[in-house]
Design an enzyme around this catalytic site. Structure first.
Site, PDB file in Angstrom:
ATOM      1  N   ASP A 254      -0.953  -5.715 -11.961  1.00  0.00           N
ATOM      2  CA  ASP A 254       0.039  -4.637 -11.933  1.00  0.00           C
ATOM      3  C   ASP A 254       0.737  -4.534 -13.287  1.00  0.00           C
ATOM      4  O   ASP A 254       0.914  -3.430 -13.818  1.00  0.00           O
ATOM      5  CB  ASP A 254       1.053  -4.918 -10.822  1.00  0.00           C
ATOM      6  CG  ASP A 254       2.184  -3.903 -10.815  1.00  0.00           C
ATOM      7  OD1 ASP A 254       1.911  -2.704 -10.623  1.00  0.00           O
ATOM      8  OD2 ASP A 254       3.351  -4.309 -11.006  1.00  0.00           O
TER       9      ASP A 254
ATOM     10  N   GLU B 206      -5.509  -3.589  -8.603  1.00  0.00           N
ATOM     11  CA  GLU B 206      -4.639  -4.385  -9.474  1.00  0.00           C
ATOM     12  C   GLU B 206      -5.152  -5.814  -9.602  1.00  0.00           C
ATOM     13  O   GLU B 206      -5.136  -6.391 -10.700  1.00  0.00           O
ATOM     14  CB  GLU B 206      -3.216  -4.364  -8.937  1.00  0.00           C
ATOM     15  CG  GLU B 206      -2.561  -3.000  -9.033  1.00  0.00           C
ATOM     16  CD  GLU B 206      -1.135  -2.988  -8.555  1.00  0.00           C
ATOM     17  OE1 GLU B 206      -0.366  -2.138  -9.021  1.00  0.00           O
ATOM     18  OE2 GLU B 206      -0.774  -3.832  -7.699  1.00  0.00           O
TER      19      GLU B 206
END
Length: 228
Positions: A43, A114
């Site tokens: 992320d 992610e």
């Protein structure tokens, strides 16, 4: 791993990518590590690359860059990236989660994009991840190939109506406590299942199922079966 070869990733440590695709349900059943820590890392890496892209390629003020970044690094966007790359097809899920359609659950499918980025960062470094994002994601942003706010149900409805076919959404499973239920929905066209989706609301599950059906339309499967 077939996925890495298909995506042209010159991997060194395949175990990182296997972990990136391992859901907690599978990890708990098999006493292995899930993707959660890699998701956290990915992320941050993804956000930095998109921030860098917006800073260097636009003249937007800070507030506008922040707004656009939130569009390109969010659950909806990550879900789109993940499905287009086919990551969800390689997900490792526990038996219960797999039976409930975990491969199509928006939150899970978004998370593994992610975690996959996190694995690539640890394996190959920042520059290789940036190349991957610029090859696979930036073109989607620049060409507006993805509308992150699209109403997939409406698009599918319009497509089906051109040939006067029937369209229905059916709840095939629901589980969890009353305050946190998960619904799995199938979308049928002329009584044939073309898409499936799971989410914490019926409406969102229907949107994901419609998206799944539309994805099949892109590779021809949908048209071959429905002759739309």
């Amino acid at each position: 791993m077939e996925l890495l070869e298909k995506l042209g990733i010159p991997y060194k440590n395949i175990k990182l990518y296997e972990r990136a695709l391992t859901h907690t349900s599978y990890a708990n059943e098999n006493n292995v590590v899930s993707y959660e820590r890699l998701e956290y890392l990915g992320d941050a890496v993804l956000e930095l690359i998109i921030s860098d892209y917006l800073y260097k390629n636009t003249e937007y003020e800070e507030g506008k860059m922040t707004k656009y970044r939130s569009h390109y690094v969010c659950e909806n966007a990550n879900y789109e990236y993940s499905t287009r790359l086919g990551l969800n097809e390689y997900l490792k899920l526990g038996h219960g989660e797999e039976e409930r359609g975990g491969k199509y659950r928006k939150a899970i499918v978004a998370d593994i994009f992610e975690s996959f980025i996190g694995a690539m960062y640890l394996d190959l470094g920042f520059d290789e991840v940036k190349k991957f994002i610029y090859k696979n994601i930036i073109p989607l942003i620049e060409t507006k190939a993805i509308d992150f706010f699209d109403d997939y149900k409406s698009v599918l409805q319009e497509l089906v109506q051109t040939d006067k076919k029937s369209l229905e959404y059916i709840i095939v499973d629901e589980y969890g406590p009353a305050h946190d239920k998960t619904f799995t929905v199938e979308v049928k066209i002329d009584n044939i299942v073309y898409g499936i989706g799971s989410a914490h609301s019926k409406k969102e599950a229907e949107q994901i199922a419609a998206h799944d059906a539309l994805a099949k339309a892109q590779n021809g499967d949908f048209y071959d079966k429905t002759n739309i």
